[in-house]
Write a protein that holds these residues in place. Structure first.
Motif, PDB file in Angstrom:
ATOM      1  N   SER A  26      -1.900  -0.252  32.995  1.00 19.92           N
ATOM      2  CA  SER A  26      -3.030  -0.481  33.905  1.00 19.92           C
ATOM      3  C   SER A  26      -3.057   0.514  35.063  1.00 19.92           C
ATOM      4  O   SER A  26      -4.137   0.884  35.539  1.00 19.92           O
ATOM      5  CB  SER A  26      -2.996  -1.915  34.438  1.00 19.92           C
ATOM      6  N   ARG A  27      -1.903   0.997  35.496  1.00 19.06           N
ATOM      7  CA  ARG A  27      -1.884   1.970  36.599  1.00 19.06           C
ATOM      8  C   ARG A  27      -2.518   3.289  36.170  1.00 19.06           C
ATOM      9  O   ARG A  27      -3.299   3.884  36.921  1.00 19.06           O
ATOM     10  CB  ARG A  27      -0.455   2.186  37.084  1.00 19.06           C
ATOM     11  N   ILE A  28      -2.195   3.738  34.960  1.00 16.29           N
ATOM     12  CA  ILE A  28      -2.792   4.981  34.452  1.00 16.29           C
ATOM     13  C   ILE A  28      -4.280   4.778  34.211  1.00 16.29           C
ATOM     14  O   ILE A  28      -5.093   5.652  34.533  1.00 16.29           O
ATOM     15  CB  ILE A  28      -2.073   5.451  33.173  1.00 16.29           C
ATOM     16  N   ASP A  29      -4.643   3.613  33.671  1.00 12.51           N
ATOM     17  CA  ASP A  29      -6.060   3.315  33.438  1.00 12.51           C
ATOM     18  C   ASP A  29      -6.847   3.328  34.745  1.00 12.51           C
ATOM     19  O   ASP A  29      -7.974   3.818  34.795  1.00 12.51           O
ATOM     20  CB  ASP A  29      -6.225   1.970  32.740  1.00 12.51           C
ATOM     21  N   ASN A  30      -6.277   2.814  35.819  1.00 15.46           N
ATOM     22  CA  ASN A  30      -6.952   2.824  37.122  1.00 15.46           C
ATOM     23  C   ASN A  30      -7.146   4.247  37.637  1.00 15.46           C
ATOM     24  O   ASN A  30      -8.197   4.578  38.188  1.00 15.46           O
ATOM     25  CB  ASN A  30      -6.166   2.001  38.146  1.00 15.46           C
ATOM     26  N   ILE A  31      -6.137   5.086  37.447  1.00 11.90           N
ATOM     27  CA  ILE A  31      -6.252   6.489  37.882  1.00 11.90           C
ATOM     28  C   ILE A  31      -7.360   7.195  37.107  1.00 11.90           C
ATOM     29  O   ILE A  31      -8.128   7.975  37.666  1.00 11.90           O
ATOM     30  CB  ILE A  31      -4.904   7.222  37.694  1.00 11.90           C
ATOM     31  N   LEU A  32      -7.462   6.898  35.809  1.00 13.18           N
ATOM     32  CA  LEU A  32      -8.457   7.546  34.957  1.00 13.18           C
ATOM     33  C   LEU A  32      -9.820   6.874  35.011  1.00 13.18           C
ATOM     34  O   LEU A  32     -10.743   7.281  34.320  1.00 13.18           O
ATOM     35  CB  LEU A  32      -7.962   7.571  33.499  1.00 13.18           C
ATOM     36  N   GLY A  33      -9.963   5.830  35.811  1.00 11.72           N
ATOM     37  CA  GLY A  33     -11.251   5.158  35.934  1.00 11.72           C
ATOM     38  C   GLY A  33     -11.552   4.263  34.744  1.00 11.72           C
ATOM     39  O   GLY A  33     -12.694   4.188  34.308  1.00 11.72           O
TER      40      GLY A  33
END
Length: 153
Positions: free
Chosen positions: A99-106
């Motif tokens: 989820s952290r990477i998904d948040n960074i990638l929008g």
């Protein structure tokens, strides 16, 4: 001997040039286009009418017909904002399972685009890509399986 069959052996030959044959452009004229380096409708659509008119052996009316047809049939040119918005609505995001990477990638990795991963050697870039590939397969497999089960219920 048919000139088009000779042109098929040219490595850059693009079969969509045969569309011109349906417009009344004969084999010799298509061959003249090949001689000048025009191997595809995409290339023809980018060449100015002034440059096309300099080709010897093809009449002005046929040149203008070739140019307008190439511009109409070539889809790689400019797109209207309406068309871009429709294409944008068809895009989706692929989760990275973090989820952290998904948040960074929008929202995850965007379909229809290229995302570059970079880092030091042995940082886990390849492993991350393998995990992403498996997560894509799992999502699409279960989505397809869910749709199949829904049909039978």
């Amino acid at each position: 001997m048919n000139l088009i069959s000779n042109c098929a052996s040219i490595p850059k030959f693009n079969t969509n040039m045969l569309i011109l044959k349906n417009l009344g452009i004969n084999d010799n004229e298509i061959y003249r286009l090949f001689d000048t380096g025009c191997f595809s409708l995409s290339l023809l659509s980018k060449i100015s009418l002034k440059e096309l008119l300099q080709i010897k052996g093809i009449g002005d009316q046929k040149i203008s017909k070739i140019a307008t047809t190439a511009k109409k049939l070539n889809c790689s040119g400019f797109k209207t904002i309406k068309r871009l918005l429709l294409l944008r609505q068809k895009q989706y995001h692929i989760s990275s399972t973090d989820s952290r990477i998904d948040n960074i990638l929008g929202g995850g990795f965007e379909s229809g685009s290229v995302t570059e991963l970079f880092g030091e050697s042995k940082a886990g870039k390849t492993q991350f890509c393998h995990i992403l590939c498996v997560s894509c397969l799992v999502v699409f497999f279960f989505k397809g399986l869910f749709e199949l089960i829904r049909k039978f219920l």
